[in-house]
Scaffold this motif. Structure first.
Motif, PDB file in Angstrom:
ATOM      1  N   ASP B  14      42.447  40.119  63.444  1.00  0.00           N
ATOM      2  CA  ASP B  14      41.089  39.611  63.665  1.00  0.00           C
ATOM      3  C   ASP B  14      40.386  39.502  62.309  1.00  0.00           C
ATOM      4  O   ASP B  14      40.927  39.934  61.281  1.00  0.00           O
ATOM      5  CB  ASP B  14      40.310  40.498  64.666  1.00  0.00           C
ATOM      6  CG  ASP B  14      40.123  41.922  64.171  1.00  0.00           C
ATOM      7  OD1 ASP B  14      40.160  42.140  62.943  1.00  0.00           O
ATOM      8  OD2 ASP B  14      39.939  42.818  65.021  1.00  0.00           O
ATOM      9  N   ASP B  15      39.176  38.927  62.312  1.00  0.00           N
ATOM     10  CA  ASP B  15      38.493  38.634  61.037  1.00  0.00           C
ATOM     11  C   ASP B  15      38.269  39.878  60.184  1.00  0.00           C
ATOM     12  O   ASP B  15      38.450  39.856  58.970  1.00  0.00           O
ATOM     13  CB  ASP B  15      37.143  37.947  61.302  1.00  0.00           C
ATOM     14  CG  ASP B  15      37.352  36.525  61.836  1.00  0.00           C
ATOM     15  OD1 ASP B  15      38.517  36.053  61.768  1.00  0.00           O
ATOM     16  OD2 ASP B  15      36.380  35.920  62.316  1.00  0.00           O
ATOM     17  N   GLU B  16      37.906  40.969  60.865  1.00  0.00           N
ATOM     18  CA  GLU B  16      37.620  42.210  60.132  1.00  0.00           C
ATOM     19  C   GLU B  16      38.887  42.727  59.461  1.00  0.00           C
ATOM     20  O   GLU B  16      38.875  43.100  58.285  1.00  0.00           O
ATOM     21  CB  GLU B  16      37.072  43.247  61.120  1.00  0.00           C
ATOM     22  CG  GLU B  16      36.388  44.421  60.461  1.00  0.00           C
ATOM     23  CD  GLU B  16      36.038  45.498  61.494  1.00  0.00           C
ATOM     24  OE1 GLU B  16      36.060  46.684  61.130  1.00  0.00           O
ATOM     25  OE2 GLU B  16      35.765  45.124  62.666  1.00  0.00           O
ATOM     26  N   ALA B  17      39.970  42.704  60.215  1.00  0.00           N
ATOM     27  CA  ALA B  17      41.248  43.174  59.671  1.00  0.00           C
ATOM     28  C   ALA B  17      41.688  42.295  58.511  1.00  0.00           C
ATOM     29  O   ALA B  17      42.183  42.782  57.498  1.00  0.00           O
ATOM     30  CB  ALA B  17      42.319  43.182  60.772  1.00  0.00           C
ATOM     31  N   PHE B  18      41.468  40.994  58.672  1.00  0.00           N
ATOM     32  CA  PHE B  18      41.889  40.082  57.611  1.00  0.00           C
ATOM     33  C   PHE B  18      41.075  40.302  56.340  1.00  0.00           C
ATOM     34  O   PHE B  18      41.599  40.240  55.220  1.00  0.00           O
ATOM     35  CB  PHE B  18      41.786  38.621  58.059  1.00  0.00           C
ATOM     36  CG  PHE B  18      42.402  37.676  57.066  1.00  0.00           C
ATOM     37  CD1 PHE B  18      43.783  37.553  56.981  1.00  0.00           C
ATOM     38  CD2 PHE B  18      41.606  36.948  56.187  1.00  0.00           C
ATOM     39  CE1 PHE B  18      44.371  36.702  56.039  1.00  0.00           C
ATOM     40  CE2 PHE B  18      42.176  36.100  55.246  1.00  0.00           C
ATOM     41  CZ  PHE B  18      43.570  35.974  55.178  1.00  0.00           C
ATOM     42  N   ALA B  19      39.762  40.619  56.531  1.00  0.00           N
ATOM     43  CA  ALA B  19      38.905  40.904  55.375  1.00  0.00           C
ATOM     44  C   ALA B  19      39.423  42.136  54.625  1.00  0.00           C
ATOM     45  O   ALA B  19      39.446  42.162  53.389  1.00  0.00           O
ATOM     46  CB  ALA B  19      37.465  41.122  55.839  1.00  0.00           C
ATOM     47  N   THR B  20      39.845  43.138  55.388  1.00  0.00           N
ATOM     48  CA  THR B  20      40.419  44.341  54.771  1.00  0.00           C
ATOM     49  C   THR B  20      41.653  43.977  53.949  1.00  0.00           C
ATOM     50  O   THR B  20      41.810  44.408  52.800  1.00  0.00           O
ATOM     51  CB  THR B  20      40.815  45.366  55.865  1.00  0.00           C
ATOM     52  OG1 THR B  20      39.682  45.601  56.706  1.00  0.00           O
ATOM     53  CG2 THR B  20      41.298  46.669  55.259  1.00  0.00           C
ATOM     54  N   ALA B  21      42.523  43.164  54.555  1.00  0.00           N
ATOM     55  CA  ALA B  21      43.748  42.756  53.870  1.00  0.00           C
ATOM     56  C   ALA B  21      43.408  41.977  52.593  1.00  0.00           C
ATOM     57  O   ALA B  21      44.026  42.180  51.544  1.00  0.00           O
ATOM     58  CB  ALA B  21      44.607  41.894  54.799  1.00  0.00           C
ATOM     59  N   ASP B  22      42.408  41.132  52.711  1.00  0.00           N
ATOM     60  CA  ASP B  22      42.002  40.305  51.576  1.00  0.00           C
ATOM     61  C   ASP B  22      41.527  41.168  50.402  1.00  0.00           C
ATOM     62  O   ASP B  22      41.820  40.885  49.237  1.00  0.00           O
ATOM     63  CB  ASP B  22      40.873  39.360  52.028  1.00  0.00           C
ATOM     64  CG  ASP B  22      40.864  38.077  51.214  1.00  0.00           C
ATOM     65  OD1 ASP B  22      41.928  37.727  50.656  1.00  0.00           O
ATOM     66  OD2 ASP B  22      39.801  37.439  51.133  1.00  0.00           O
ATOM     67  N   GLU B  23      40.807  42.246  50.748  1.00  0.00           N
ATOM     68  CA  GLU B  23      40.324  43.183  49.720  1.00  0.00           C
ATOM     69  C   GLU B  23      41.495  43.828  48.987  1.00  0.00           C
ATOM     70  O   GLU B  23      41.502  43.922  47.753  1.00  0.00           O
ATOM     71  CB  GLU B  23      39.516  44.300  50.396  1.00  0.00           C
ATOM     72  CG  GLU B  23      38.019  44.163  50.250  1.00  0.00           C
ATOM     73  CD  GLU B  23      37.328  45.241  51.083  1.00  0.00           C
ATOM     74  OE1 GLU B  23      36.456  44.872  51.875  1.00  0.00           O
ATOM     75  OE2 GLU B  23      37.701  46.441  50.961  1.00  0.00           O
ATOM     76  N   ILE B  24      42.465  44.300  49.776  1.00  0.00           N
ATOM     77  CA  ILE B  24      43.636  44.943  49.158  1.00  0.00           C
ATOM     78  C   ILE B  24      44.391  43.916  48.314  1.00  0.00           C
ATOM     79  O   ILE B  24      44.888  44.215  47.233  1.00  0.00           O
ATOM     80  CB  ILE B  24      44.570  45.560  50.234  1.00  0.00           C
ATOM     81  CG1 ILE B  24      43.783  46.521  51.133  1.00  0.00           C
ATOM     82  CG2 ILE B  24      45.739  46.296  49.578  1.00  0.00           C
ATOM     83  CD1 ILE B  24      44.559  47.025  52.338  1.00  0.00           C
ATOM     84  N   ASP B  25      44.426  42.691  48.810  1.00  0.00           N
ATOM     85  CA  ASP B  25      45.134  41.612  48.097  1.00  0.00           C
ATOM     86  C   ASP B  25      44.583  41.426  46.684  1.00  0.00           C
ATOM     87  O   ASP B  25      45.331  41.164  45.745  1.00  0.00           O
ATOM     88  CB  ASP B  25      45.032  40.309  48.892  1.00  0.00           C
ATOM     89  CG  ASP B  25      45.751  39.159  48.204  1.00  0.00           C
ATOM     90  OD1 ASP B  25      46.914  39.366  47.795  1.00  0.00           O
ATOM     91  OD2 ASP B  25      45.167  38.071  48.072  1.00  0.00           O
ATOM     92  N   ASP B  26      43.255  41.588  46.536  1.00  0.00           N
ATOM     93  CA  ASP B  26      42.652  41.464  45.201  1.00  0.00           C
ATOM     94  C   ASP B  26      43.243  42.495  44.245  1.00  0.00           C
ATOM     95  O   ASP B  26      43.498  42.206  43.081  1.00  0.00           O
ATOM     96  CB  ASP B  26      41.123  41.671  45.280  1.00  0.00           C
ATOM     97  CG  ASP B  26      40.443  40.476  45.955  1.00  0.00           C
ATOM     98  OD1 ASP B  26      41.088  39.411  46.044  1.00  0.00           O
ATOM     99  OD2 ASP B  26      39.290  40.623  46.410  1.00  0.00           O
ATOM    100  N   ARG B  27      43.470  43.700  44.786  1.00  0.00           N
ATOM    101  CA  ARG B  27      44.032  44.758  43.936  1.00  0.00           C
ATOM    102  C   ARG B  27      45.495  44.460  43.590  1.00  0.00           C
ATOM    103  O   ARG B  27      45.959  44.778  42.502  1.00  0.00           O
ATOM    104  CB  ARG B  27      43.906  46.115  44.625  1.00  0.00           C
ATOM    105  CG  ARG B  27      42.564  46.777  44.329  1.00  0.00           C
ATOM    106  CD  ARG B  27      42.493  48.154  44.888  1.00  0.00           C
ATOM    107  NE  ARG B  27      42.197  48.143  46.311  1.00  0.00           N
ATOM    108  CZ  ARG B  27      42.809  48.892  47.209  1.00  0.00           C
ATOM    109  NH1 ARG B  27      43.777  49.696  46.833  1.00  0.00           N
ATOM    110  NH2 ARG B  27      42.465  48.839  48.473  1.00  0.00           N
ATOM    111  N   VAL B  28      46.221  43.881  44.558  1.00  0.00           N
ATOM    112  CA  VAL B  28      47.620  43.502  44.291  1.00  0.00           C
ATOM    113  C   VAL B  28      47.648  42.495  43.144  1.00  0.00           C
ATOM    114  O   VAL B  28      48.417  42.623  42.189  1.00  0.00           O
ATOM    115  CB  VAL B  28      48.288  42.884  45.545  1.00  0.00           C
ATOM    116  CG1 VAL B  28      49.735  42.510  45.245  1.00  0.00           C
ATOM    117  CG2 VAL B  28      48.222  43.833  46.728  1.00  0.00           C
ATOM    118  N   GLN B  29      46.753  41.517  43.234  1.00  0.00           N
ATOM    119  CA  GLN B  29      46.691  40.465  42.215  1.00  0.00           C
ATOM    120  C   GLN B  29      46.297  41.053  40.850  1.00  0.00           C
ATOM    121  O   GLN B  29      46.887  40.699  39.822  1.00  0.00           O
ATOM    122  CB  GLN B  29      45.683  39.392  42.658  1.00  0.00           C
ATOM    123  CG  GLN B  29      45.533  38.238  41.681  1.00  0.00           C
ATOM    124  CD  GLN B  29      46.829  37.453  41.510  1.00  0.00           C
ATOM    125  OE1 GLN B  29      47.683  37.446  42.383  1.00  0.00           O
ATOM    126  NE2 GLN B  29      46.991  36.804  40.358  1.00  0.00           N
TER     127      GLN B  29
END
Lengths: 247, 92
Positions: B14-29
């Motif tokens: 869902d959108d909230e979960a995806f936002a969480t993933a997106d945040e972590i993705d920034d750190r991966v990058q």
């Protein structure tokens, strides 16, 4: 762009490559299905290739295990005869072989992981291909040109993405087995040259001495065994023979 | 949103979960840009774990395409770079 964005772009690009723009959209379905079946063949071959490489490593490990036992025996024998220098030489070699064994074991584990991944990939791909086949027949049966593009697009997208995913997994496994094949080839050469398994081909003085020790202690052991069989104070052979004919 | 983890299947977030993933993705990058393999692998593990924990797995015979795609567990920085650069973002 985050890492997720980059991967999305690249996999989508690979996936859309799997899509051929045919004149009749229905041909796209058949073409894609053909490609899917090819990919299934490929992933199955991938699983078999990894298994072969794994088997080869296992055979090598078995040979090296034998070599460890042999060196261990030689070290003991050398110590029994107060040749600590030779025992040390044998143990040093044993250590070297054990390191090779460790590395082979790690490689085997890596291949095991790759194999398991490919097996899961194959199962997922099989499920998608089967779902696609059913969908394809439905679309063809209800075909109207107006709706076709969308429906076909929907059906093909997911499965093409799966194909790109599986394709990358196969590539990865191929790279790993390739590297390991090269390493395995190098170890095979060492085994064939005798550097790892055979210390008794007289490559240097330690080898020759260990060999001599092995041989002489082998003779000693056989002598001892014969003496024991004949019993204490056994008569010379000719008397023994005549004694046997008497009784 | 549907997210594909390479080699590990698809998940619906869902959108909230995806936002969480997106945040972590920034750190991966960020870790990838810093060339820090340990930080990259740690952040990627966190990302993939979050997708699997927060998302619902899609049935294997589902034919939907994904909105986002991430590399799977255990991908090293070198492997990620190789996957990304081999085709230079242009389809082969």
């Amino acid at each position: 762009m985050g890492l997720m964005g980059r991967f999305t772009t690249i996999v989508k690009a690979k996936a859309s490559k799997a899509l051929d723009k045919a004149e009749d959209p229905r041909e796209t379905l058949d073409y894609s299905y053909e490609k899917q079946l090819e990919m299934l063949q490929k992933v199955r071959r991938g699983v078999a290739d990894v298994a072969t490489s794994k088997k080869r490593l296992e055979l090598q490990a078995a040979k090296l295990e034998q070599s460890v036992e042999k060196l261990d025996g030689q070290a003991r024998m050398a110590l029994q005869q107060n040749r600590e220098d030779l025992a040390r030489g044998a143990l040093e070699r044993k250590k070297g072989v054990q390191l090779q064994l460790q590395s082979i074991d790690q490689q085997r584990e890596q291949l095991q992981t790759e194999q398991e991944k490919l097996i899961v990939a194959e199962q997922r791909m099989t499920a998608k291909v089967e779902a696609f086949r059913t969908r394809k027949e439905t679309i063809k049966a209800q075909y109207t040109a107006a709706e076709a593009q969308t429906k076909i697009g929907e059906a093909v997208t997911g499965v093409s993405e799966e194909m790109a995913d599986v394709g990358m997994a196969i590539e990865r496994a191929e790279n790993k087995t390739e590297t390991m094949r090269a390493r395995a080839g190098a170890i095979d050469e060492l085994i064939e040259s005798g550097a790892l398994t055979d210390l008794t081909d007289g490559r240097d003085s330690i080898d020759r001495e260990l060999e001599a020790l092995t041989a002489s202690s082998g003779v000693d052991a056989e002598l001892a065994k014969m003496k024991a069989e004949l019993g204490p104070g056994a008569p010379p052979a000719d008397q023994l023979e005549s004694g046997e004919s008497k009784g | 949103m549907i997210v594909r983890i390479l080699g590990e299947g698809q998940y619906r977030l869902d959108d909230e979960a995806f936002a969480t993933a997106d945040e972590i993705d920034d750190r991966v990058q960020a870790a990838a840009e810093a060339g820090d393999d340990a930080a990259f692998q740690a952040a990627l593990t966190e990302l993939v774990d979050a997708i699997q924990r927060l998302g619902a797995p899609l049935p294997v015979d589902d034919l939907e395409g994904s909105d986002a795609i991430v590399p799977g567990h255990g991908t090293t920085l070198d492997e990620a770079r190789e996957l990304l650069s081999s085709e230079g973002l242009i389809p082969n």
